[in-house]
Design a protein around this motif. Structure first.
Motif, short mmCIF file in Angstrom:
data_model
loop_
_atom_site.label_atom_id
_atom_site.label_comp_id
_atom_site.label_asym_id
_atom_site.label_seq_id
_atom_site.Cartn_x
_atom_site.Cartn_y
_atom_site.Cartn_z
N LEU A 206 1.00 -1.10 0.01
CA LEU A 206 0.38 -0.23 -0.07
C LEU A 206 0.85 1.43 0.00
O LEU A 206 0.57 2.03 -1.02
N LEU A 207 2.18 1.21 0.92
CA LEU A 207 2.48 3.02 0.72
C LEU A 207 3.96 2.67 -0.17
O LEU A 207 3.35 4.14 -1.15
N GLN A 208 3.90 1.55 -0.66
CA GLN A 208 4.98 1.60 -2.47
C GLN A 208 4.13 2.38 -3.27
O GLN A 208 4.31 2.49 -4.50
N ALA A 209 2.86 2.11 -3.27
CA ALA A 209 1.68 2.42 -4.57
C ALA A 209 1.89 3.87 -4.76
O ALA A 209 0.73 3.93 -5.57
N GLN A 210 2.27 4.44 -4.04
CA GLN A 210 1.70 5.61 -3.43
C GLN A 210 0.44 6.75 -3.69
O GLN A 210 0.20 6.88 -5.15
N LEU A 211 -0.19 5.47 -3.65
CA LEU A 211 -2.48 5.79 -4.03
C LEU A 211 -2.35 7.17 -3.43
O LEU A 211 -1.67 8.50 -2.65
N SER A 212 -3.60 8.04 -4.36
CA SER A 212 -4.14 9.41 -3.88
C SER A 212 -5.35 9.10 -2.84
O SER A 212 -5.79 7.59 -2.88
N SER A 213 -5.52 10.23 -2.56
CA SER A 213 -6.66 9.71 -1.34
C SER A 213 -8.08 9.64 -1.90
O SER A 213 -9.17 8.80 -1.44
N GLN A 214 -8.11 9.64 -2.93
CA GLN A 214 -8.88 9.51 -3.92
C GLN A 214 -8.88 8.03 -4.21
O GLN A 214 -10.25 7.45 -3.55
N GLU A 215 -7.88 7.68 -4.78
CA GLU A 215 -7.65 5.82 -4.69
C GLU A 215 -8.02 5.01 -3.78
O GLU A 215 -8.53 4.61 -2.96
N VAL A 216 -7.93 5.76 -2.71
CA VAL A 216 -7.82 4.91 -0.90
C VAL A 216 -9.11 5.44 -0.79
O VAL A 216 -10.10 4.32 -0.36
N SER A 217 -9.75 6.24 -0.87
CA SER A 217 -11.71 6.20 -1.07
C SER A 217 -12.41 4.94 -1.28
O SER A 217 -13.52 3.98 -1.26
N PHE A 218 -11.95 5.35 -3.17
CA PHE A 218 -12.31 3.93 -3.97
C PHE A 218 -12.03 2.57 -3.23
O PHE A 218 -13.07 2.36 -2.94
N LEU A 219 -10.98 2.50 -2.64
CA LEU A 219 -10.62 1.21 -2.61
C LEU A 219 -11.53 0.71 -0.72
O LEU A 219 -11.61 -0.85 -1.33
N CYS A 220 -11.37 1.57 -0.20
CA CYS A 220 -11.89 1.45 0.99
C CYS A 220 -13.92 1.07 0.71
O CYS A 220 -14.29 0.14 1.31
N GLY A 221 -14.64 1.41 -0.21
CA GLY A 221 -15.48 1.70 -0.71
C GLY A 221 -15.31 -0.23 -1.04
O GLY A 221 -16.30 -0.44 -0.73
#
Lengths: 237, 237
Positions: A206-221
């Motif tokens: 997860l850390l390496q992937a350098q996701l954006s906030s938007q991607e993280v909330s999509f993932l959480c959904g």
């Protein structure tokens, strides 16, 4: 000015704590956090006659996760001989390159004098920075390692990006990791025997992937939906 | 390898002497000379349990002139506020430039903890090096100053980046994406209306994440497990 927090994890020597704070101040850094210090050691460091304001205003945290929750780039330090784990090593030049490409709230994390950072500590770091020390004497004194890193970070301010931060903060990633672990537990992929290793591995990815906030909330959904579906299946059984 | 002698002039603290020697060794330097140390301090430093070979093989001189006699570039260190003298100040960058332009036997000279180098000491130096410290805290600890200078001198050879991780091929990512889509379909997160957009979004996130082959196969393992659990739930309904 670059935003950089220095995080000392379980420091054991009041002189080293004082030296680290002094080196920060030498190079214009003021944000110090200390994780789980041994109480008498910490008291001695803060009450020393030459204690800097960096030291007296330091934040004491129970966990590393808490100390870096709002940071977008968490860089652990280790000598090369100690990193058993397959985590990509950062050189100071790599770090400068990343800092000039993206705007970050940076945390630089240093382990205890004796043991350095544990594999668990390192799993909270996006990158592991290794100073280019000699193979026959790789391990640096804590105060000196902080001095060299602060020097390196202060040496080139000019080329830094001023673009707004889009990278998700460490705390957001921990939230998604928690959901992920719940899903994997429900589906039987996480078992008591493999849980610690797989948790660290997932956190690292997860850390390496350098996701954006938007991607993280999509993932959480997505994870919430999978979780509720798995729980439904469980209840029906 | 650069030839560099570190010269400590009248050092007063055995810990600092030890720290200086350790930092030299960290960055691959071995040539230490000490000028007019206070005898008990020097004895204590050399006989310390953690004394390095750098320390035990150091040369003790009566004068700075003697310590630097065979060097072609003698660089004294001082913080800017202390140099009253009209000597041109060297930055670390200037020093690097000089060292890459000309072959030198370099000496880096450090003064005592309390007073630094005297004007007389500085008169033996070709140049005065000043580290770029903060105006409100210019004076560095001796061991830390030696560490930063040795690091700076060794950094040219250090600039090489660590070996890159093997990034997963696009085909591997597509395999994991396919599994991911099946899981999301089973859990009701993907619906006919949102499927094309969400698929593109997921593919982009996977590509941006620059996962390694190892990470992708870990991901596929987890997804297969979730999928089989979800299918079990579905069949039991």
């Amino acid at each position: 000015m670059l935003s950089c927090r220095v995080v000392l994890v379980r420091p054991r020597d009041p002189n080293n704590i004082g030296a680290a704070a002094r080196a920060m101040k030498n190079f214009g850094f003021t944000d110090l956090a200390v994780v789980a210090p041994y109480a008498p050691v910490w008291t001695e460091a803060v009450s020393a006659v030459n204690a800097t304001d960096v030291l007296t205003s330091a934040r004491v945290c129970d966990t590393l996760a808490e100390a870096v929750a709002d940071c977008t780039l968490v860089v652990g330090t280790a000598d090369r001989t100690r990193v058993e784990w397959k985590q990509p090593l950062f050189t100071p030049v790599d770090l400068q390159r990343e800092l000039s490409a993206n705007s970050h709230r940076l945390a630089l994390v240093f382990g205890s004098e004796k043991h350095g950072l544990t594999n668990d500590d390192l799993s909270f770091c996006h990158r592991v920075l290794s100073l280019p020390t000699a193979p026959d004497c790789p391990s640096m004194n804590l105060g000196q390692a902080v001095a060299v890193c602060c020097y390196e970070l202060s040496r080139d301010e000019a080329g830094r990006s001023a673009a707004p931060v889009v990278t998700a903060a460490a705390g957001e990633l921990e939230t998604s990791l928690k959901l992920m672990l719940e899903v994997l537990q429900l589906s039987g992929f996480l078992l008591p025997g493999n849980e610690p290793v797989r948790t660290r591995k997932l956190r690292q990815s997860l850390l390496q992937a350098q996701l954006s906030s938007q991607e993280v909330s999509f993932l959480c959904g997505a994870l919430r939906q999978i979780k509720s579906q798995l729980e439904k299946g469980t209840h029906e059984t």
